[in-house]
Design an enzyme around this catalytic site. Structure first.
Site, short mmCIF file in Angstrom:
data_model
loop_
_atom_site.label_atom_id
_atom_site.label_comp_id
_atom_site.label_asym_id
_atom_site.label_seq_id
_atom_site.Cartn_x
_atom_site.Cartn_y
_atom_site.Cartn_z
N ASP A 118 0.84 -1.20 0.00
CA ASP A 118 0.00 0.00 0.00
C ASP A 118 0.87 1.25 0.00
OD1 ASP A 118 -2.33 1.86 0.98
OD2 ASP A 118 -3.30 -0.07 0.64
N LYS A 142 -4.06 -0.92 -6.73
CA LYS A 142 -5.12 -0.26 -5.94
C LYS A 142 -5.01 1.23 -6.22
CE LYS A 142 -6.47 0.39 -1.07
NZ LYS A 142 -6.06 0.07 0.30
N TRP A 143 -6.02 1.79 -6.88
CA TRP A 143 -6.00 3.20 -7.33
C TRP A 143 -6.82 4.01 -6.34
CZ3 TRP A 143 -5.24 4.97 -12.86
CH2 TRP A 143 -5.57 6.32 -13.03
N ASP A 144 -6.14 4.81 -5.54
CA ASP A 144 -6.78 5.52 -4.44
C ASP A 144 -7.07 6.98 -4.82
OD1 ASP A 144 -7.71 5.93 -1.87
OD2 ASP A 144 -5.90 5.22 -0.88
N MET A 145 -7.89 7.64 -4.03
CA MET A 145 -8.22 9.06 -4.23
C MET A 145 -8.72 9.56 -2.89
SD MET A 145 -11.06 11.22 -4.86
CE MET A 145 -11.54 12.55 -5.93
N CYS A 159 -10.42 2.79 -5.28
CA CYS A 159 -10.55 3.09 -3.87
C CYS A 159 -10.57 4.60 -3.78
CB CYS A 159 -9.32 2.51 -3.15
SG CYS A 159 -9.12 3.07 -1.45
N ASP A 201 -13.05 1.98 4.39
CA ASP A 201 -11.92 1.86 5.31
C ASP A 201 -12.34 1.22 6.62
OD1 ASP A 201 -9.91 2.73 3.72
OD2 ASP A 201 -9.92 4.80 4.45
C1 DGJ Z 1 -7.13 5.24 1.98
C2 DGJ Z 1 -7.48 3.82 1.66
O1 DGJ Z 1 -8.85 3.62 1.78
C3 DGJ Z 1 -6.68 2.89 2.56
O2 DGJ Z 1 -7.06 1.57 2.35
C4 DGJ Z 1 -5.22 3.10 2.30
O3 DGJ Z 1 -4.90 2.68 1.00
C5 DGJ Z 1 -4.85 4.56 2.51
N1 DGJ Z 1 -5.71 5.45 1.78
C6 DGJ Z 1 -3.43 4.81 2.10
O4 DGJ Z 1 -3.09 6.13 2.15
#
Ligand code: DGJ
Length: 753
Positions: A368, A479-482, A529, A551
């Site tokens: 992560d 895993k593409w986060d925002m 994500c 989360d």
């Molecule tokens: C928010 C995500 O929902 C978490 O699972 C994790 O990837 C964090 N960001 C990492 O900064």
């Protein structure tokens, strides 16, 4: 052909034999909405709309029936402002002469097999032309400046109609769109409940159900993303509708930005539902010849309650919206480093973490946040994707990926491409690449800014840098986060007249970079994500076939989140992980088995250091992973049914069920959160079974009794080997009364004999 035009009636009918949608042209081309519901053998369109004179309802001039014909009373396909309809409009615009009265008339139509895509937007698709039929109706604004093409696709395999609108400036001047909804649906009743999904971070998609009231009710986002707070989904249902029966009209948007889902009950007991891009702070410049495409709206109708509604959405998502080659592939059991290590790791520690997980059966290890730039905290380095943190990963991503693969396991990586940290090489070099407004200091959220993805140069940088990283090693999953909402919405690259386009252009930009990156790496399994579930929507699912649901990984709260999410999304799309106790979000300690039963109800994994568990717990986890692998084809590709809602009744229990595609395997889960003294005997009825078949229990696992009073029968309750009739399970049910501790769960697997 599922779509017909009746010349004599001037009516359009869409039908797949199960659902039907009917429109009719009035006078010189007003497009009226006549019916949406169950497919009918007999339908007299002349009786569909009762014309009568209404005080205060303006009439067009020079009609024989002028006093009884008003747009304020006509059920319409795409309501407008200024020509007599005072209900929520679907389209508003400022024409080149500065006025905003709109009046549309039919021009032409086209019916064809299959379905078109929409340039730059995610959109439903057909795999073969004969899976759907499409109708496009072209309307023209009487002043001559605007043309509106309403598009309707009806599918043969699912009870879904997809709608969208394309608005074109066919005049010589400049027009400003101030609202362009995807759908407007008029229903001739107000005896309906409004069901929407609300929430907050770590508490997404909670179900809210209230009767409609006279006037306007709105759920919306102006956060630049779908939002944790409101889902771009709305259902209107009969007051008596429940999971198993009753009429439901539902709508979801294939969109990931600001939206509005509005209903209006007029004074005559009619309801209008309008959904689309939020018109708040929206203005779109259309120069002569320009067009604007709205996102698609997905309409579902069923007479059979919410499970039936969800199954239509689920089949639609899997067959007509998820584009990834992984859509029907079984998903690996993944173990993610986030809650195990946060940003405190090295190559060696991740390899050790992976070894422990692989020993127990994990198939995919995900690294992560924290592997780039100088990122040890969330206050820096976003944007510096090609600067690998050598202190943590001395051999780059490749060194780590190779070692993980060496363990016989897949490797995945976290990214957050849409963001930039103020403390980053990228921001220092390009301060104008973040969204921002002249003479304003930007607002931060989680110490970060949002990149201005309305700009081509910014998008090109993001695509190049992310592709470099993804190409630098053998990466199986991303895993593409925002992690933040938009503020300071302004772009240095656009003139003043277009600044209200930027929130929408940002989303178009997200789609552009997702399109390019996912197409460049078709063999990577992408999971979207957004700070958990901020952007679990029908837009992103087009690019990424699974989503980090929330989360919050606490089993009790997750029951609610997963239950609500399943209204629209199938379990295979929902990332569901077991995490350590006390839980990092709510501090609760729940039994490992209950956490497993909840997380195994979706796309399963762990969010913890499995090596830190006791040897007994590790054995337990090993068994859980093995069992999930045995059952996952039913869970991921079977039919999902909700049985007991955590939002209703005792609000202390949840039950749901999976049936394999061929009906031979049935998996049932029951949760009771707080144990009650002398609790009732709980009988739960299953559904969707063959009443004439018998089903043998092949597995019964339940959270072990505490047996505080040495009541042996509690610990001996096991249905393994028992045989039930399908009718018995559906109408008598199964007893779940052997629960004598908090946070209990039962898992029953039945095999049809
Ligand atoms: C928010 C995500 O929902 C978490 O699972 C994790 O990837 C964090 N960001 C990492 O900064």
């Amino acid at each position: 052909m599922a779509i017909t035009y009746n010349e004599q009636e001037r009516s359009f009918t869409l039908s797949n034999g199960r659902i039907q949608y009917v429109m009719k042209l009035f006078h010189d081309g007003y497009l009226g909405h006549m019916y949406f519901g169950k497919a009918l053998k007999h339908f007299n369109i002349d009786r569909a709309f009762y014309q009568t004179e209404r005080e205060g309802a303006p009439n067009p001039e020079a009609l024989a029936d002028a006093r009884t014909f008003s747009l304020d009373a006509l059920p319409q396909e795409y309501g407008l402002y200024g020509s007599g309809d005072y209900r929520i409009p679907a389209l508003t615009a400022v024409l080149s002469n500065g006025t905003s009265t709109l009046d549309l008339r039919y021009q032409s139509h086209e019916i064809f097999k299959g379905k078109k895509g929409i340039a730059g937007l995610p959109a439903a698709f057909v795999n073969k032309e004969d899976e759907a039929d499409t109708l496009e109706i072209t309307l023209k604004e009487v002043g001559g400046e605007l043309e509106v093409v309403l598009s309707y696709t009806i599918f043969n395999d699912v009870d879904v109609i997809v709608r969208s609108a394309r608005i074109k400036n066919v005049g010589a001047g400049t027009v400003y769109l101030t609202k362009a909804a995807s759908v407007s649906l008029d229903l001739p009743t107000a005896e309906l409940d409004r069901v929407q999904l609300w929430g907050k971070h770590a508490f997404e998609r909670q179900i809210d159900r209230t009767p409609l009231h006279p006037g306007i009710e709105i759920a919306a986002s102006s956060r630049g993303a779908t939002s944790h707070q409101h889902q771009n989904f709305l259902a209107l249902c009969a007051h008596n509708a429940d999971e198993f029966q009753g009429e439901v009209y539902a709508c979801g948007l294939v969109w990931s930005g600001n939206f509005e889902a509005a209903t209006e009950v007029d004074s005559f007991g009619n309801t209008r539902m309008v959904m689309g891009i939020n018109d708040f702070d929206f203005k779109w410049e259309l120069k002569a010849g320009d067009s604007f495409n709205t996102p698609e709206a997905v309409l579902v109708y069923t007479a059979d309650g919410f499970n039936a509604m969800s199954q239509q959405f689920h089949a639609f998502v899997q067959n007509h919206l998820v584009r990834s080659k992984f859509r029907n592939e079984l998903r690996p059991v993944l173990v993610n480093s986030w809650e195990a290590a946060y940003m405190d790791f090295t190559e060696d520690s991740i390899v050790d973490f992976a070894k422990d997980a692989v020993k127990l059966g994990a198939e995919l290890i995900v690294l992560d946040d924290g592997w780039f730039g100088v990122r040890d905290k969330d206050n820096c380095s976003l944007g510096d994707w090609t600067i690998i943190n050598k202190k943590k990963l001395p051999n780059d991503i490749k060194g780590l990926a190779d070692r993980i693969h060496g363990l016989g396991c897949k490797f995945g990586l976290w990214v957050e491409p849409e963001m930039v940290s103020p403390d980053s090489e990228l921001f220092r070099a390009h301060p104008d690449w973040a969204l921002g407004v002249p003479n304003h200091k930007r607002y931060q959220q989680r110490n970060q800014y949002v990149l201005d993805l309305s700009r081509q140069d910014v998008r090109d940088y993001v695509v190049d840098s992310i592709c470099k990283v993804l190409g630098s090693a053998d990466i199986d999953y991303v895993k593409w986060d925002m992690n933040r909402n938009l503020t300071d919405i302004g772009s240095a690259a656009f003139p003043a007249s277009q600044q209200q386009e930027i929130a929408t252009r940002f989303v178009f930009g997200v789609y552009d970079i997702m399109e390019r990156i996912t197409q460049a790496f078709p063999n990577i399994l992408f999971e979207s994500c957004a700070g958990g579930g901020r952007r679990f929507d029908l837009g992103l699912i087009y690019y990424m076939p699974q989503v980090w649901t929330s989360d919050d990984t606490d089993e009790v709260i997750r029951q609610r989140i997963q239950y609500g999410t399943s209204l629209v999304f199938p379990p295979i799309t929902m990332g569901c992980h077991v995490s350590a106790c006390p839980n990092h979000q709510v501090g609760r300690t729940t039994p490992m088995l209950s956490r497993f039963v909840c997380a195994m109800s979706g796309n399963f994994g762990y969010e913890m250091s499995l090596g830190k568990l006791s040897p007994e717990e590790q054995e337990e986890v090993k068994g859980h992973i093995a069992l999930y692998k045995e059952l996952r084809s039913t869970i991921q590709l079977g039919k999902f049914y909700r049985l007991m809602s955590p939002f209703e009744g005792t609000q202390n229990e949840t039950a749901w069920q999976f049936v394999s595609q061929d009906g031979s395997e049935v998996i049932f889960m029951y949760f009771k959160n707080l144990c009650l003294p002398q609790g009732n005997i709980r009988k739960v009825c299953l559904t969707g079974l063959d009443p004439d078949a018998t089903y043998k229990v092949s597995k019964h696992m339940w959270t072990p009794s505490l047996a505080v009073n040495a009541l042996d029968y509690l610990t001996n309750y096991n249905l393994e080997g028992d045989v039930f009739g399908g009718d018995e399970l559906m109408h008598f049910g199964v007893n779940m009364d052997k629960v004598d501790r908090d946070f209990a769960a039962h898992l029953l697997v039945f095999k049809r004999q």
